[in-house]
Motif scaffolding. Structure first.
Motif, PDB file in Angstrom:
ATOM      1  N   LYS A 132       0.818  -1.206   0.000  1.00 68.49           N
ATOM      2  CA  LYS A 132       0.000   0.000   0.000  1.00 68.49           C
ATOM      3  C   LYS A 132       0.857   1.263   0.000  1.00 68.49           C
ATOM      4  CE  LYS A 132      -2.548   1.257   4.247  1.00 68.49           C
ATOM      5  NZ  LYS A 132      -1.323   1.404   5.056  1.00 68.49           N
ATOM      6  N   GLY A 133       2.092   1.167   0.484  1.00 69.11           N
ATOM      7  CA  GLY A 133       3.005   2.313   0.477  1.00 69.11           C
ATOM      8  C   GLY A 133       3.313   2.821  -0.922  1.00 69.11           C
ATOM      9  N   GLN A 134       3.189   1.968  -1.924  1.00 67.83           N
ATOM     10  CA  GLN A 134       3.454   2.391  -3.298  1.00 67.83           C
ATOM     11  C   GLN A 134       2.414   3.402  -3.762  1.00 67.83           C
ATOM     12  OE1 GLN A 134       6.095   1.341  -5.531  1.00 67.83           O
ATOM     13  NE2 GLN A 134       6.902   0.893  -3.509  1.00 67.83           N
TER      14      GLN A 134
ATOM     15  N   GLU B 193       0.573   5.160  -1.771  1.00 64.75           N
ATOM     16  CA  GLU B 193       0.700   6.344  -0.923  1.00 64.75           C
ATOM     17  C   GLU B 193       1.837   7.244  -1.388  1.00 64.75           C
ATOM     18  OE1 GLU B 193       1.034   4.978   3.108  1.00 64.75           O
ATOM     19  OE2 GLU B 193      -1.131   4.645   3.259  1.00 64.75           O
ATOM     20  N   ALA B 194       2.962   6.633  -1.770  1.00 58.78           N
ATOM     21  CA  ALA B 194       4.088   7.440  -2.245  1.00 58.78           C
ATOM     22  C   ALA B 194       3.693   8.181  -3.519  1.00 58.78           C
ATOM     23  CB  ALA B 194       5.305   6.550  -2.498  1.00 58.78           C
ATOM     24  N   ALA B 195       3.020   7.473  -4.414  1.00 60.34           N
ATOM     25  CA  ALA B 195       2.640   8.088  -5.685  1.00 60.34           C
ATOM     26  C   ALA B 195       1.633   9.222  -5.464  1.00 60.34           C
ATOM     27  CB  ALA B 195       2.055   7.035  -6.621  1.00 60.34           C
ATOM     28  N   ARG B 196       0.623   8.956  -4.627  1.00 60.44           N
ATOM     29  CA  ARG B 196      -0.378  10.003  -4.376  1.00 60.44           C
ATOM     30  C   ARG B 196       0.253  11.188  -3.642  1.00 60.44           C
ATOM     31  NH1 ARG B 196      -5.688   9.013  -4.942  1.00 60.44           N
ATOM     32  NH2 ARG B 196      -5.657  11.271  -5.232  1.00 60.44           N
ATOM     33  N   SER B 197       1.226  10.909  -2.766  1.00 62.80           N
ATOM     34  CA  SER B 197       1.869  11.990  -2.021  1.00 62.80           C
ATOM     35  C   SER B 197       2.615  12.949  -2.938  1.00 62.80           C
ATOM     36  CB  SER B 197       2.871  11.435  -1.006  1.00 62.80           C
ATOM     37  OG  SER B 197       2.199  10.743   0.007  1.00 62.80           O
ATOM     38  N   SER B 198       3.054  12.430  -4.093  1.00 63.40           N
ATOM     39  CA  SER B 198       3.807  13.304  -4.996  1.00 63.40           C
ATOM     40  C   SER B 198       2.874  14.080  -5.915  1.00 63.40           C
ATOM     41  CB  SER B 198       4.798  12.477  -5.817  1.00 63.40           C
ATOM     42  OG  SER B 198       4.104  11.671  -6.733  1.00 63.40           O
ATOM     43  N   GLY B 199       1.574  13.941  -5.708  1.00 65.75           N
ATOM     44  CA  GLY B 199       0.629  14.728  -6.487  1.00 65.75           C
ATOM     45  C   GLY B 199       0.000  13.990  -7.656  1.00 65.75           C
ATOM     46  N   MET B 200       0.347  12.706  -7.808  1.00 68.52           N
ATOM     47  CA  MET B 200      -0.286  11.946  -8.896  1.00 68.52           C
ATOM     48  C   MET B 200      -1.756  11.706  -8.573  1.00 68.52           C
ATOM     49  SD  MET B 200       2.337   8.937  -9.964  1.00 68.52           S
ATOM     50  CE  MET B 200       4.101   9.217 -10.005  1.00 68.52           C
ATOM     51  N   THR B 201      -2.588  11.669  -9.619  1.00 67.54           N
ATOM     52  CA  THR B 201      -3.982  11.276  -9.433  1.00 67.54           C
ATOM     53  C   THR B 201      -4.023   9.760  -9.238  1.00 67.54           C
ATOM     54  OG1 THR B 201      -4.309  10.862 -11.782  1.00 67.54           O
ATOM     55  CG2 THR B 201      -4.745  13.101 -11.009  1.00 67.54           C
TER      56      THR B 201
ATOM     57  N   GLN C 245      -3.146   8.115 -12.512  1.00 69.25           N
ATOM     58  CA  GLN C 245      -1.702   8.181 -12.819  1.00 69.25           C
ATOM     59  C   GLN C 245      -0.926   7.184 -11.968  1.00 69.25           C
ATOM     60  OE1 GLN C 245      -1.008  12.412 -12.137  1.00 69.25           O
ATOM     61  NE2 GLN C 245      -0.432  12.666 -14.284  1.00 69.25           N
TER      62      GLN C 245
ATOM     63  N   LEU D 277       1.266   4.424 -13.718  1.00 67.27           N
ATOM     64  CA  LEU D 277       2.725   4.590 -13.711  1.00 67.27           C
ATOM     65  C   LEU D 277       3.416   3.759 -12.642  1.00 67.27           C
ATOM     66  CD1 LEU D 277       2.663   8.481 -14.034  1.00 67.27           C
ATOM     67  CD2 LEU D 277       3.287   6.865 -15.845  1.00 67.27           C
ATOM     68  N   VAL D 278       2.714   3.469 -11.560  1.00 63.84           N
ATOM     69  CA  VAL D 278       3.384   2.827 -10.421  1.00 63.84           C
ATOM     70  C   VAL D 278       2.829   1.426 -10.130  1.00 63.84           C
ATOM     71  CG1 VAL D 278       3.835   3.010  -7.936  1.00 63.84           C
ATOM     72  CG2 VAL D 278       4.006   5.043  -9.393  1.00 63.84           C
TER      73      VAL D 278
ATOM     74  N   ASN E 275      -4.520  16.925  -5.152  1.00 64.32           N
ATOM     75  CA  ASN E 275      -3.316  16.615  -5.921  1.00 64.32           C
ATOM     76  C   ASN E 275      -2.452  17.860  -6.125  1.00 64.32           C
ATOM     77  OD1 ASN E 275      -4.122  13.883  -6.319  1.00 64.32           O
ATOM     78  ND2 ASN E 275      -5.563  14.620  -7.849  1.00 64.32           N
TER      79      ASN E 275
ATOM     80  N   ARG F  78      -0.688  18.597  -2.803  1.00 63.60           N
ATOM     81  CA  ARG F  78       0.372  17.635  -2.505  1.00 63.60           C
ATOM     82  C   ARG F  78       1.651  17.903  -3.297  1.00 63.60           C
ATOM     83  NH1 ARG F  78      -3.589  12.484  -2.612  1.00 63.60           N
ATOM     84  NH2 ARG F  78      -4.170  12.457  -0.410  1.00 63.60           N
TER      85      ARG F  78
ATOM     86  N   PHE G 182       8.751   8.508   3.804  1.00 64.06           N
ATOM     87  CA  PHE G 182       8.178   7.450   4.632  1.00 64.06           C
ATOM     88  C   PHE G 182       9.261   6.696   5.400  1.00 64.06           C
ATOM     89  CE2 PHE G 182       5.454   8.203   1.034  1.00 64.06           C
ATOM     90  CZ  PHE G 182       4.163   8.087   1.520  1.00 64.06           C
TER      91      PHE G 182
ATOM     92  N   ASN H   5       9.463   3.379   0.469  1.00 64.92           N
ATOM     93  CA  ASN H   5       8.452   3.268  -0.593  1.00 64.92           C
ATOM     94  C   ASN H   5       8.947   3.765  -1.944  1.00 64.92           C
ATOM     95  OD1 ASN H   5       6.840   2.349   1.439  1.00 64.92           O
ATOM     96  ND2 ASN H   5       5.556   4.167   1.571  1.00 64.92           N
TER      97      ASN H   5
ATOM     98  N   TYR I 146       9.847   3.203  -5.861  1.00 67.67           N
ATOM     99  CA  TYR I 146       9.207   2.358  -6.872  1.00 67.67           C
ATOM    100  C   TYR I 146      10.228   1.326  -7.360  1.00 67.67           C
ATOM    101  CZ  TYR I 146       6.417   6.645  -6.794  1.00 67.67           C
ATOM    102  OH  TYR I 146       5.709   7.740  -6.400  1.00 67.67           O
TER     103      TYR I 146
ATOM    104  N   HIS J 250      10.345  -0.843  -9.657  1.00 66.71           N
ATOM    105  CA  HIS J 250      10.510  -1.116 -11.088  1.00 66.71           C
ATOM    106  C   HIS J 250      11.217   0.024 -11.809  1.00 66.71           C
ATOM    107  CE1 HIS J 250       6.966   1.334 -10.681  1.00 66.71           C
ATOM    108  NE2 HIS J 250       6.835   1.454 -11.988  1.00 66.71           N
TER     109      HIS J 250
ATOM    110  N   VAL K 180       3.375  14.839 -13.370  1.00 71.10           N
ATOM    111  CA  VAL K 180       2.486  15.720 -12.607  1.00 71.10           C
ATOM    112  C   VAL K 180       2.732  17.175 -12.999  1.00 71.10           C
ATOM    113  CG1 VAL K 180       1.812  16.478 -10.311  1.00 71.10           C
ATOM    114  CG2 VAL K 180       2.357  14.071 -10.711  1.00 71.10           C
TER     115      VAL K 180
END
Ligand SMILES: Nc1ncnc2c1ncn2[C@@H]1O[C@H](COP(=O)(O)OP(=O)(O)O)[C@@H](O)[C@H]1O
Ligand SMILES: [Mg+2]
Lengths: 219, 243
Positions: free
Chosen positions: A117-119, A121-129, A132, A136-137, B73, B76, B83, B87, B89, B91, B105
C-alpha cells in the motif's frame, strides 16, 4: 484378427491437420489478446471505490465463472452471433475472450492487491492522481507478477478452445472429427491430435517456466 | 505555513487524534515525538491528506487540505513526504524514481527532469547511483533517493515520518545529515522522530504527543531540560535512559 493401425493416414492429411492447428493457435492467441484489456479493466473495476463499477465488474466475473464455457459459446453463437451477424469464427473468439477475461480479471486484481500500500501512498503523495498512480506505479509492478499466470491462462485457453468445434469453427478438434468421419481411423487420428495438443502446451509451459524465472520480481 | 486546526480522527472506536491544533511557521522545523501509538504518523499523514479527518482542517500555504472542493493533488505537489519504509518504486531506477512525478504531474520536459534528478541525486552523494534500482541500494541510499524524490517537486514543505527508524544503525547518520542540510536551507519541515539528539539539534520546536493529544509544544532546549508535563517527563526519562 486385431485392428491394423494405418499411420499413413496422418501424413496423407497433414495439410488439413496443420490448418486446423493454425486455426486453434490463432483463435487462442486472438482471444487472449482481446481478453487482456477486458481482464485488466474488469480487474481494476473490481477494486474501484465506485460501487457501481465494482458491482458491475463483480457481476461479470461471477457470471462467467458460473456458466460453462460450452454454454457460453453456444449462446454467443446462436443468440448474439445471429443478431450481430458475427459468424462462427468471431463468435468463438468473443466467447473465449469474454470467458478468459473473467479469469484474467481475478489474476489482475490479485496482482494489484499484492503491491504494498506504500506504493500508492508514495505516488499520491507526490501529487499523482489515482489513475496516474495506477498507470505509472501500480500496474507496471502488478503486470510483472501477472505475466506468468497470464501465460498459463494462454495454455488453458488453448485447450478450452477445442470447444469451438461445437460452433463449427474448423479448429484442430473439428478437423479430427471430420477426418474420422470420412476415414473411420479414429485411433490414429485422435492419438495424433492429442499428441499435437500436448506438444504445443508442453512447449508453452516450458516458456512459462522461463518467464517465471525471468520476471521473478525482487521485492 | 502549516496550520492544523481542531483535528479529530478515529479509526472505528479508536480515537487517534483528539482536538489537535498546531501551527508551523514558514522555514521552521517542528519535531513530533511521543510513545508508539500516540498518533504521530496519523497526524503527519493528515497534513497531506493521506488520512482523512473526521472534523477540523489543515491549511498548507493558505490552501485547505480537507475541503472536498480543493484539488488535493495540487496541494500535494507542494508537500514532500518521506516514509519510514522509503516506498521507492522498485521497477524504476533511482533517476526515474526522482523524475517520474515532475514529468507526469508537473509536465516537465523529460530530459530536463532527468538532468535535474541526476543533480539532486548527486547533491545527496548518489551521483553514481542514478541508474541503480532500489533493490541494488542500501537502506540509507534508498532513503536518500526518497528524499531527492520528494524534493524534485520543489515543495514548500517537507514531512518525514520516522525517516531513520527502518535503517541499520550505521546508516542513520547519512540520512540525518541529508535532513539536517535541508533544515538549514530554510525548508519548512515536520519530522516524526525517535532521534532525540537530532530533534534537539535541528528543531525549532518539539511537539510532544501522547494518547491522541498534543501534550506539550516547546523549544527543544526547554522541552528536553525542563518539560512541564508529567507525561513528557516520564517519556523522556524512559527514552533518554534506554538510549
Ligand atoms: N489504518 C488504521 N486503521 C486502524 N487503526 C490504525 C490505523 N492506523 C493507525 N491505527 C492506530 O491508531 C493509533 C495511532 O497510530 P499512529 O498514528 O501510527 O501512531 P504512532 O505513529 O504515534 O505510533 C495506533 O493505535 C494504531 O494502531
Ligand atoms: Mg508511526
Amino acid at each position: 484378427m486385431g485392428y491394423q493401425p494405418n499411420w499413413a493416414i496422418i501424413p496423407q492429411n497433414m495439410n488439413i491437420i496443420v490448418q486446423g492447428l493454425l486455426i486453434t493457435l490463432q483463435i487462442s492467441a486472438l482471444s487472449l489478446l482481446i481478453s487482456i484489456p477486458i481482464g485488466v479493466l474488469a480487474g481494476l473495476g473490481r477494486i474501484s471505490r465506485n460501487r457501481f463499477i465494482s458491482g458491475l465488474a463483480a457481476l461479470y466475473v461471477e457470471f462467467i465463472r458460473g456458466v460453462p464455457l460450452l454454454v457460453l459459446l453456444i449462446w454467443i453463437f446462436f443468440v448474439m452471433g445471429r443478431f450481430l451477424r458475427l459468424g462462427s469464427y468471431w463468435s468463438a473468439v468473443i466467447g473465449l475472450a469474454v470467458f478468459s477475461g473473467a479469469f484474467i480479471a481475478e489474476v489482475v486484481r490479485a496482482g494489484i492487491q499484492s503491491i504494498p500500500k506504500g506504493q500508492m501512498e508514495a505516488a499520491r503523495s507526490s501529487g499523482m492522481t489515482y489513475n496516474q498512480a495506477m498507470r505509472l506505479v501500480i500496474l507496471p509492478q502488478a503486470m510483472r507478477k501477472v505475466l506468468p499466470p497470464l501465460a498459463s491462462q494462454f495454455i488453458i485457453l488453448l485447450k478450452d478452445s477445442s470447444l469451438v468445434s461445437t460452433v463449427s469453427v474448423v479448429d484442430l478438434t473439428l478437423v479430427g472429427k471430420n477426418l474420422v468421419a470420412t476415414t473411420f481411423r479414429s485411433l490414429e487420428i485422435w492419438t495424433f491430435i492429442a499428441l499435437l495438443y500436448f506438444a504445443v502446451t508442453f512447449i508453452l509451459s516450458q516458456a512459462v517456466r522461463f518467464l517465471e524465472r525471468k520476471y521473478h520480481v525482487v521485492e | 505555513m502549516i496550520s492544523i486546526e481542531n483535528v479529530h480522527k478515529s479509526f472505528g472506536d479508536l480515537l487517534v487524534l483528539q482536538d489537535v491544533t498546531v501551527k508551523v511557521p514558514k522555514s521552521k522545523v517542528y519535531g513530533i515525538i511521543g510513545p508508539s501509538g500516540a498518533g504521530k504518523s496519523t497526524l503527519i499523514r493528515v497534513i497531506n491528506g493521506l488520512e482523512p479527518v473526521d472534523s477540523g482542517n489543515v491549511w498548507v500555504n493558505g490552501l485547505s487540505v480537507h475541503d472536498p472542493k480543493t484539488d488535493v493533488n495540487k496541494i500535494r505537489q507542494n508537500i514532500g513526504f518521506v516514509f519510514q519504509s522509503f516506498n521507492l518504486y522498485p521497477h524504476l531506477t533511482a533517476e526515474d524514481n526522482v523524475s517520474i512525478a515532475p514529468i507526469h504531474v508537473k509536465k516537465m520536459n523529460k530530459k530536463e527532469a532527468k538532468e535535474k534528478a541526476k543533480g539532486l541525486l548527486a547533491d545527496f552523494g548518489l551521483g553514481d547511483k542514478a541508474q541503480s534500482y532500489p533493490n541494488q541500494l542500501s537502506g540509507g541510499q534508498q532513503q536518500r533517493v526518497a528524499i531527492a524524490r520528494a524534493l524534485a517537486m520543489e515543495p514548500a514543505v517537507m514531512l518525514f515520518d520516522e525517516p531513520t527508524s527502518a535503517l541499520d544503525p550505521e546508516m542513520i547518520q547519512e540520512v540525518l545529515d541529508a535532513i539536517r542540510r535541508l533544515a538549514y536551507s530554510g525548508m519548512t519541515m515536520v519530522i516524526v522522530t525517535h532521534e532525540m539528539g537530532f530533534a534537539r539539534e535541528i528543531c525549532d520546536a518539539v511537539v510532544f504527543m501522547d494518547g491522541a493529544k498534543i501534550v506539550e509544544v516547546a523549544p527543544p532546549e526547554e522541552f528536553f531540560t525542563n518539560p512541564t508535563t508529567a507525561r513528557a517527563k516520564d517519556f523522556l526519562s524512559k527514552v533518554l535512559h534506554t538510549s
